[in-house]
Design a protein around this motif. Structure first.
Motif, PDB file in Angstrom:
ATOM      1  N   ARG A  17      -6.681 -23.488  68.787  1.00 24.30           N
ATOM      2  CA  ARG A  17      -5.546 -23.128  67.915  1.00 24.30           C
ATOM      3  C   ARG A  17      -4.637 -22.071  68.528  1.00 24.30           C
ATOM      4  O   ARG A  17      -3.575 -21.773  67.985  1.00 24.30           O
ATOM      5  N   SER A  20      -0.799 -22.921  69.229  1.00 18.48           N
ATOM      6  CA  SER A  20       0.017 -23.099  68.022  1.00 18.48           C
ATOM      7  C   SER A  20       0.191 -21.788  67.268  1.00 18.48           C
ATOM      8  O   SER A  20       1.270 -21.524  66.733  1.00 18.48           O
ATOM      9  N   LEU A  21      -0.833 -20.947  67.232  1.00 19.26           N
ATOM     10  CA  LEU A  21      -0.681 -19.646  66.574  1.00 19.26           C
ATOM     11  C   LEU A  21       0.347 -18.785  67.298  1.00 19.26           C
ATOM     12  O   LEU A  21       1.144 -18.099  66.665  1.00 19.26           O
ATOM     13  N   THR A  56      -4.448 -13.249  60.455  1.00 15.19           N
ATOM     14  CA  THR A  56      -5.448 -14.325  60.433  1.00 15.19           C
ATOM     15  C   THR A  56      -6.815 -13.844  59.962  1.00 15.19           C
ATOM     16  O   THR A  56      -7.787 -14.595  60.016  1.00 15.19           O
TER      17      THR A  56
END
Length: 74
Positions: A17, A20-21, A56
């Motif tokens: 991920r 994309s983060l 997050t």
């Protein structure tokens, strides 16, 4: 925290991920920019790392010193 340490920390924490983060998640605490935009604008990597972790909900024990390589043996 150096840029290289930041990138290692992001990869280690978020794995698949991470890309994309870095490019999609807007972080309000660093001027409503993505991590990639903040890096390009000269925001210190440590500040970006902490903003990304807060957004997050990365546990506190995984935020400190992340991305550092072990010292080389002599």
């Amino acid at each position: 925290m150096r840029r290289s340490e930041f990138l290692r920390a992001v990869e280690a924490e978020f794995g698949a991920r991470s890309a994309s983060l870095m490019s999609d998640l807007v972080l309000g605490s660093i001027g409503s920019r993505t991590a990639s935009e903040a890096l390009a604008a000269g925001v210190p990597p440590r500040e970006i790392w902490l903003a990304l972790c807060a957004e997050t909900e990365v546990p506190l024990e995984r935020r400190h010193g992340a991305g550092r390589l072990e010292p080389r043996g002599r």
